[in-house]
Enzyme design. Sequence first.
Site, PDB file in Angstrom:
ATOM      1  N   LYS A  46      53.682  34.704  37.048  1.00 15.98           N
ATOM      2  CA  LYS A  46      53.255  36.398  36.839  1.00 15.98           C
ATOM      3  C   LYS A  46      52.384  36.365  37.703  1.00 15.98           C
ATOM      4  O   LYS A  46      51.933  35.609  38.523  1.00 15.98           O
ATOM      5  CB  LYS A  46      52.413  36.110  35.436  1.00 15.98           C
ATOM      6  CG  LYS A  46      51.321  35.159  35.456  1.00 15.98           C
ATOM      7  CD  LYS A  46      50.977  34.817  33.950  1.00 15.98           C
ATOM      8  CE  LYS A  46      49.641  33.748  33.772  1.00 15.98           C
ATOM      9  NZ  LYS A  46      49.369  33.133  32.562  1.00 15.98           N
ATOM     10  N   TYR A 265      23.361  44.027  54.525  1.00 17.12           N
ATOM     11  CA  TYR A 265      22.864  45.187  53.626  1.00 17.12           C
ATOM     12  C   TYR A 265      21.694  44.463  53.040  1.00 17.12           C
ATOM     13  O   TYR A 265      21.745  43.342  52.697  1.00 17.12           O
ATOM     14  CB  TYR A 265      23.793  45.537  52.534  1.00 17.12           C
ATOM     15  CG  TYR A 265      24.970  46.338  52.958  1.00 17.12           C
ATOM     16  CD1 TYR A 265      24.825  47.658  53.558  1.00 17.12           C
ATOM     17  CD2 TYR A 265      26.200  46.075  52.885  1.00 17.12           C
ATOM     18  CE1 TYR A 265      25.489  48.458  53.933  1.00 17.12           C
ATOM     19  CE2 TYR A 265      27.412  46.828  53.578  1.00 17.12           C
ATOM     20  CZ  TYR A 265      26.944  48.221  54.238  1.00 17.12           C
ATOM     21  OH  TYR A 265      27.876  49.118  54.293  1.00 17.12           O
TER      22      TYR A 265
HETATM   23  C1  LIG Z   1      49.440  31.919  32.564  1.00 20.92           C
HETATM   24  C2  LIG Z   1      50.166  30.971  31.641  1.00 20.92           C
HETATM   25  C3  LIG Z   1      50.534  29.832  31.741  1.00 20.92           C
HETATM   26  C4  LIG Z   1      50.272  28.947  33.141  1.00 20.92           C
HETATM   27  O1  LIG Z   1      49.096  28.740  32.929  1.00 20.92           O
HETATM   28  P1  LIG Z   1      48.206  27.585  34.110  1.00 20.92           P
HETATM   29  O2  LIG Z   1      46.850  27.497  33.476  1.00 20.92           O
HETATM   30  O3  LIG Z   1      48.223  28.674  35.289  1.00 20.92           O
HETATM   31  O4  LIG Z   1      49.235  26.482  34.279  1.00 20.92           O
HETATM   32  C5  LIG Z   1      51.431  29.253  30.528  1.00 20.92           C
HETATM   33  N1  LIG Z   1      51.693  29.896  29.461  1.00 20.92           N
HETATM   34  C6  LIG Z   1      51.053  31.129  29.297  1.00 20.92           C
HETATM   35  C7  LIG Z   1      51.328  31.803  27.973  1.00 20.92           C
HETATM   36  C8  LIG Z   1      50.393  31.703  30.148  1.00 20.92           C
HETATM   37  O5  LIG Z   1      49.860  32.865  29.954  1.00 20.92           O
END
Ligand SMILES: *Cc1c(COP(=O)(O)O)cnc(C)c1O
Length: 387
Positions: A46, A265
């Site tokens: 994702k 800044y």
């Molecule tokens: C993002 C996600 C993962 C992966 O998690 P990590 O901590 O990056 O290994 C697994 N399951 C779900 C439902 C997620 O949203």
Amino acid sequence: MTDNFDDYDAFASAGLRLTVDLGALVENWREMARRSGSARTAAVVKADAYGLGIEDIGETLYSAGARDFFVATADEGATLRLYAPEARIFVLCGIWPGMERIFFENDLVPIIASEEQLTFWMSVLSDYGDYPCALQVDTGFNRLGLPMEDALALADDVSRPASFSPVLVMSHLACGDDPSNAMNRQQLDAFRKVSAAFEGIEASLANSAGIFLGPEYHFDLTRPGIATYGAEAVPGMANPMRPVATAEARIIQTRSVRAGETVSYGRALQLTRDSRLAIVSAGYADGYMRSQSSAGVPLRQVGIAGGQGFIAGHKVPVAGRITMDLTIFDVTDLPDHLVRAGDYIELFGSNIPVDDAARAAGTIGYEMLTSMGLRHERRYISEETEE
Ligand SMILES: *Cc1c(COP(=O)(O)O)cnc(C)c1O
């Protein structure tokens, strides 16, 4: 003047560049698969594969043998489908009216996580017939997922249509990165009830951190994300993963500044010695977060110094406030000939772990990776192309 600009090399001349080591990526994914024991290992890609590029990451992990992928949105799934032709692609945000076509055309599996989605999904099935789905059940995270009681009732519901055929039942851990937290065991016990109720359907609970919790948490399918990309799954534990992403920015100017003068800044940093500064082409608009400034950022947690870069074998601190497109590093401790305009400084990678950069910014490796994925010139290397 010549009009032949054929030798333009976008990566070699980029102000900000990201190198993604696909060899390390594959090694990390295989390590997660090894630690998953007899469970199958998915790949979570994702958010553009945590900012590293879903096309190349998806194709590489598919070639390495991954056949189950998780994406957040149907659009991500449609992109991934081109690179992972035979894979099962699960969509975490599920399906909504009007999205039937993108799901069916790309053979995406919606993850049903609420009563509304379930009702809609049943109507889709009665219109279109049999189609796989997954079920997400909430075991205490209180994010996405059917409530436990609803899920158990659904499992027992003899009147549910035969075309309703979940291929996976899953849940997500809230505290997997904290092995001593009692919540892990509570969620495990709850999820065991769920998976028992959906007997014969594959079950999945563990993200990266959950894999480290041990075999009880693995069920049939594990879902590692962050560990595959080389960042910490369990803070405080030595990270066994290889770094995958290296971010570097070009030094576009160096300057000598007298003790007593101020930097950036708000004059937030006053120099206590004659200093040499390197002005680098990365800033908060690139995801190099302002909270990593060395001074003048009151919101950062107290007690943590600002960010660091790495150049010529040395770590050098950020000086003053990080700005939109530029960051200043204090390179006083390095000999002049080692720091010149045009050189690159590592922002994170094999010398500055992405989690250290993230900690300096008051955040986690996940956010650092996904933030920095946007404006870089990107290059992929693998074992073969590595010098
Ligand atoms: C993002 C996600 C993962 C992966 O998690 P990590 O901590 O990056 O290994 C697994 N399951 C779900 C439902 C997620 O949203």
